[in-house]
Scaffold this active site. Structure first.
Site, mmCIF file in Angstrom:
data_model
loop_
_atom_site.group_PDB
_atom_site.id
_atom_site.type_symbol
_atom_site.label_atom_id
_atom_site.label_comp_id
_atom_site.label_asym_id
_atom_site.label_seq_id
_atom_site.Cartn_x
_atom_site.Cartn_y
_atom_site.Cartn_z
ATOM 1 N N LYS A 148 -8.666 1.761 0.541
ATOM 2 C CA LYS A 148 -9.495 1.545 1.703
ATOM 3 C C LYS A 148 -9.231 0.044 2.210
ATOM 4 O O LYS A 148 -8.743 -0.423 3.258
ATOM 5 C CB LYS A 148 -10.535 1.935 2.007
ATOM 6 C CG LYS A 148 -10.816 3.545 1.820
ATOM 7 C CD LYS A 148 -11.935 4.161 2.069
ATOM 8 C CE LYS A 148 -12.918 3.794 0.770
ATOM 9 N NZ LYS A 148 -12.238 4.557 -0.586
ATOM 10 N N THR A 149 -9.848 -0.936 1.076
ATOM 11 C CA THR A 149 -9.882 -2.081 1.361
ATOM 12 C C THR A 149 -8.397 -2.818 1.613
ATOM 13 O O THR A 149 -8.117 -3.698 2.290
ATOM 14 C CB THR A 149 -10.704 -2.685 0.345
ATOM 15 O OG1 THR A 149 -11.861 -2.136 0.166
ATOM 16 C CG2 THR A 149 -11.198 -4.202 0.556
ATOM 17 N N GLU A 207 -12.635 20.280 -30.901
ATOM 18 C CA GLU A 207 -11.567 20.085 -30.113
ATOM 19 C C GLU A 207 -10.613 21.351 -30.384
ATOM 20 O O GLU A 207 -9.835 21.678 -29.119
ATOM 21 C CB GLU A 207 -10.863 18.641 -30.550
ATOM 22 C CG GLU A 207 -11.819 17.469 -30.144
ATOM 23 C CD GLU A 207 -12.227 17.644 -28.725
ATOM 24 O OE1 GLU A 207 -11.568 18.144 -27.692
ATOM 25 O OE2 GLU A 207 -13.424 16.990 -28.305
ATOM 26 N N VAL A 238 0.757 -1.205 0.182
ATOM 27 C CA VAL A 238 -0.093 -0.011 0.066
ATOM 28 C C VAL A 238 0.909 1.257 0.014
ATOM 29 O O VAL A 238 1.778 1.417 0.775
ATOM 30 C CB VAL A 238 -1.021 -0.012 1.165
ATOM 31 C CG1 VAL A 238 -1.811 1.206 1.189
ATOM 32 C CG2 VAL A 238 -1.556 -1.464 1.548
ATOM 33 N N ALA A 239 0.738 1.958 -1.033
ATOM 34 C CA ALA A 239 1.744 3.015 -1.245
ATOM 35 C C ALA A 239 0.982 4.298 -0.820
ATOM 36 O O ALA A 239 -0.151 4.513 -1.127
ATOM 37 C CB ALA A 239 2.510 3.156 -2.569
HETATM 38 P P1 ADP Z 1 -11.428 1.056 -1.950
HETATM 39 O O1 ADP Z 1 -11.623 0.199 -1.020
HETATM 40 O O2 ADP Z 1 -10.768 2.423 -1.542
HETATM 41 O O3 ADP Z 1 -12.197 1.466 -2.910
HETATM 42 P P2 ADP Z 1 -9.536 -0.724 -2.990
HETATM 43 O O4 ADP Z 1 -8.524 -0.993 -1.843
HETATM 44 O O5 ADP Z 1 -10.205 -1.723 -3.287
HETATM 45 O O6 ADP Z 1 -10.206 0.683 -2.961
HETATM 46 O O7 ADP Z 1 -8.215 -0.607 -4.314
HETATM 47 C C1 ADP Z 1 -8.497 -1.232 -5.597
HETATM 48 C C2 ADP Z 1 -7.049 -1.439 -5.831
HETATM 49 O O8 ADP Z 1 -6.425 -0.336 -6.221
HETATM 50 C C3 ADP Z 1 -6.421 -2.345 -4.964
HETATM 51 O O9 ADP Z 1 -6.564 -3.643 -4.956
HETATM 52 C C4 ADP Z 1 -4.858 -1.993 -5.530
HETATM 53 O O10 ADP Z 1 -4.526 -2.730 -6.567
HETATM 54 C C5 ADP Z 1 -5.241 -0.610 -5.936
HETATM 55 N N1 ADP Z 1 -4.564 0.535 -4.993
HETATM 56 C C6 ADP Z 1 -5.485 1.385 -4.598
HETATM 57 N N2 ADP Z 1 -4.854 2.190 -3.447
HETATM 58 C C7 ADP Z 1 -3.603 1.666 -3.589
HETATM 59 C C8 ADP Z 1 -2.282 2.231 -2.967
HETATM 60 N N3 ADP Z 1 -2.309 3.256 -2.017
HETATM 61 N N4 ADP Z 1 -1.252 1.432 -3.167
HETATM 62 C C9 ADP Z 1 -1.309 0.418 -4.076
HETATM 63 N N5 ADP Z 1 -2.369 0.002 -4.776
HETATM 64 C C10 ADP Z 1 -3.379 0.745 -4.423
HETATM 65 ZN ZN ZN Z 2 -15.797 19.783 -25.759
#
Ligand code: ADP
Ligand code: ZN
Length: 629
Positions: free
Chosen positions: A192-193, A411, A148-149
């Site tokens: 978040k997840t 455009e 998680v970055a």
């Molecule tokens: P949310 O729960 O906030 O809607 P998720 O956690 O389901 O978002 O994110 C979906 C995907 O996006 C993750 O599985 C990951 O691959 C990517 N992602 C989202 N945020 C990050 C992060 N901070 N670092 C790395 N990957 C991320």
């Molecule tokens: Zn336009």
């Protein structure tokens, strides 16, 4: 049995309402009126009923009729009401069978939940059983914090929650109450997840995960039963983390619109609150919930003692994006320097969420594989970004030559307006190849400002209007192609007038309209002024754009012709026609991040969180002893 004769209310008034005929009226289920005739009359006339639509209307009509017939007030008919069923009606029998089945079902559920508990296949289809998934520590949860970055603050907060579980004495001995839970909020796709999953991976406590929508079922009573079961599961697994995704599915404000079916969700939410309050802060269960709709949540959920903390996870900034790109470039096969690519792509993707970035990386590999490349090249990344922003290219969609011309001038109008307005966004690319979301497509590099001046907003509105204005200048008529532009302009204008206090007539007022509520915070008169101000503002922008583009008409013409020929042009093509843009602009990663410190994540843990996921030896060296001795 005597025959049952159904009549109308009018017939009843005409034929039966004379004194001495009717004993009383009995209204069944508010719809059927049974006429109790005097015994002597009933002999000859049999049983009589009639139907009514509404009890109130019926009573008024009956009184009016009796008044008209000049019946003595004290002889007015008695009306009594009964909630009963008439077994001669088939519908009712069906109803009763249904209710009976439902009752049996609920009793079955109740006995199953209270008696045998969980285990086994679980009752009537197992519907009242918690649907949560449990991840035991050391199972194959592969997500780690390093995956998680770019959300350091959120990570720190979550680490603290795990530390609450592992080292609660550290807090209790200072008299602190340990928060029961945290609400992760922020736009979709920001991780978040992912963060919650990583917590499971790192915390080495069981992690119970469920989605709010799993509590919504068509059967009455299932939602609350599942909530009960889930909390029971959590208590049995303590210390543990309970994660509820999409909590807005159950946590919506109660008592909003009284539509049927709301009550089941309310019951589920109530049960949820009861269970949450039932936890003591020492129970060893931390509840994390996630939502991107915090505005629709019931305030009761966010009260102190429930989800005490809100952890906001915003869209990543340029550094965050670079770090997220690094994570997702990790597994891609490319000859490019991944650090450099991450920085470059981060500069090209303002407004992207973590999920969008993951999508771009995957898309680029798919695009590369489509042509049997050995590695992912720079052009594949570019195509992937275009695709995520604009949707799929529809090379096969046939545009009539005139349509194509219109799109090109539209455009080009945007491009020229943005080029010559100081606060216009630097342009990256314009294309007239139809894509999923539109006929033309222009990619800009919006500045990532946290504050916008009114000049910036107005320049942006003018750029948006540039498309339509150009159509007007060159063809004298306008098309439906500006629909999306106009929607954005309108939204921005309303925001300036009603929320940002940027209109002289409205003044420094910010009316934030509650989502989903139809109530306005202002009166009719103000509403009219607002509409007027919005219209004036947009008209002013339109005139300004018209002046600018009329002056630059020749340049639009040139750009449009290049566009028609090449179908897709970028900044260097524009520079070839227009010369350098008259305003300084940032475009590389280095320019954007200048003066904001290093790219590396900054997680220096406070002392109390070092070794946050392992219990410490706690010596009860309480200072208070010394104080009182
Ligand atoms: P949310 O729960 O906030 O809607 P998720 O956690 O389901 O978002 O994110 C979906 C995907 O996006 C993750 O599985 C990951 O691959 C990517 N992602 C989202 N945020 C990050 C992060 N901070 N670092 C790395 N990957 C991320
Ligand atoms: Zn336009």
């Amino acid at each position: 049995m005597q025959s049952n004769k159904e009549i109308t209310f009018k017939e009843f008034v005409n034929n039966y309402l004379t004194p001495g005929m009717v004993e009383k009226l009995v209204v069944h289920n508010k719809t059927n009126v049974e006429v109790h005739l005097k015994p002597s009359v009933q002999q000859t006339r049999g049983k009589v009923t009639f139907k009514i639509g509404s009890v109130d209307v019926f009573e008024d009509a009956l009184n009016a009729a009796q008044e008209e017939l000049q019946i003595n007030k004290k002889d007015y008919l008695d009306v009594t009401y009964m909630q009963s069923t008439d077994f001669s009606s088939l519908e009712v029998i069906v109803d009763i069978l249904f209710i009976g089945a439902l009752l049996m079902f609920i009793m079955w559920e109740a006995s199953r939940l209270s008696g045998k508990g969980r285990g086994g296949p679980g009752g009537f289809f197992g519907v009242g059983k918690s649907t949560a998934k449990i991840f035991q520590p050391n199972s194959n949860v592969v997500v780690k914090f390093s995956d998680v970055a770019g959300c350091e603050e959120a990570k720190l907060e979550i680490m603290e929650f795990v530390n609450f579980l592992k080292n609660k004495d550290q807090y209790l001995k200072l008299g602190a109450k340990i928060p029961k839970g945290a609400m992760l909020t922020g736009p979709p796709g920001t991780g978040k997840t992912l963060l919650a999953k990583a917590t499971a991976g790192e915390a080495s406590v069981p992690f119970i995960s469920v989605s709010g929508s799993e509590f919504l079922e068509m059967f009455v009573g299932v939602g609350p039963a599942r909530v009960r079961d889930m909390f029971k599961e959590a208590r049995e697994n303590a210390p543990c983390i309970l994660f509820i995704d999409e909590i807005d599915a159950v946590g919506k404000k109660r008592g909003g619109s009284r539509v049927m079916g709301n009550t089941e969700q309310e019951n589920t939410l109530n049960q949820f609150l009861v269970e949450l309050d039932g936890f003591s802060s020492q129970s060893g269960v931390v509840v994390l919930a996630a939502t991107n709709r915090i505005d629709v949540l019931d305030p009761a959920l966010l009260r102190a003692g429930r989800f005490d903390r809100q952890i906001y996870i915003p869209l990543p900034d340029i550094k965050g994006r670079a770090n997220i790109f690094k994570v997702h470039l990790g597994i891609l096969k490319t000859d490019l320097d991944k650090d450099q690519v991450a920085k470059k792509l981060a500069a090209l993707t303002p407004g992207f969420s973590g999920a969008d970035i993951a999508n771009v990386c995957n898309e680029s590999a798919l695009i590369a594989a489509r042509d049997l490349n050995e590695a992912v090249h720079a052009s594949h990344f570019e195509q992937a970004i275009e695709r995520v922003v604009g949707g799929l290219e529809k090379k096969t969609q046939v545009l009539q030559p005139q349509e194509k011309k219109t799109v090109a001038y539209h455009e080009a109008g945007h491009a020229i307006a943005g080029w010559f307005l100081e606060h216009g966004d630097p342009l990256l690319k314009v294309s007239i190849i139809p894509r999923g979301k539109g006929l033309g497509y222009a990619q800009y590099l919006p500045k990532e400002n946290y504050l916008m001046t009114q000049e910036q907003l107005i320049d942006r509105m003018c750029t948006l209007l540039g498309g339509r204005v150009s159509e007007k200048i060159f063809f004298g008529k306008i098309t439906s192609g500006a629909q999306d532009d106009l929607q954005k302009v309108t939204k921005m204008a309303y925001a300036q007038v009603t929320v940002l206090g940027m209109s002289d007539k409205i003044g420094q007022l910010g009316y934030r309209q509650q989502e989903g509520s139809f109530q306005k915070a202002y009166g009719e008169e103000t509403a009219q002024i607002i509409d007027e101000e919005v219209r004036n503002l947009v008209a002013k922008c339109y005139d300004r754009t018209m002046d600018l583009l009329t002056e630059k008409k020749d340049l639009i013409d040139k750009v449009a012709k290049v566009l028609l020929e090449k179908e897709k042009i970028d900044k260097s093509d524009l520079e070839a026609v227009l010369g350098k843009r008259p305003f300084a602009e940032k475009s590389t990663y280095e320019e954007f991040v200048e003066g904001t410190g290093s790219m590396d994540e900054d997680i220096t843990l406070p002392k109390g969180l070092e070794n946050w996921n392992t219990p410490r030896e706690t010596k009860f060296s309480s200072n208070s002893d010394r104080l009182f001795s």
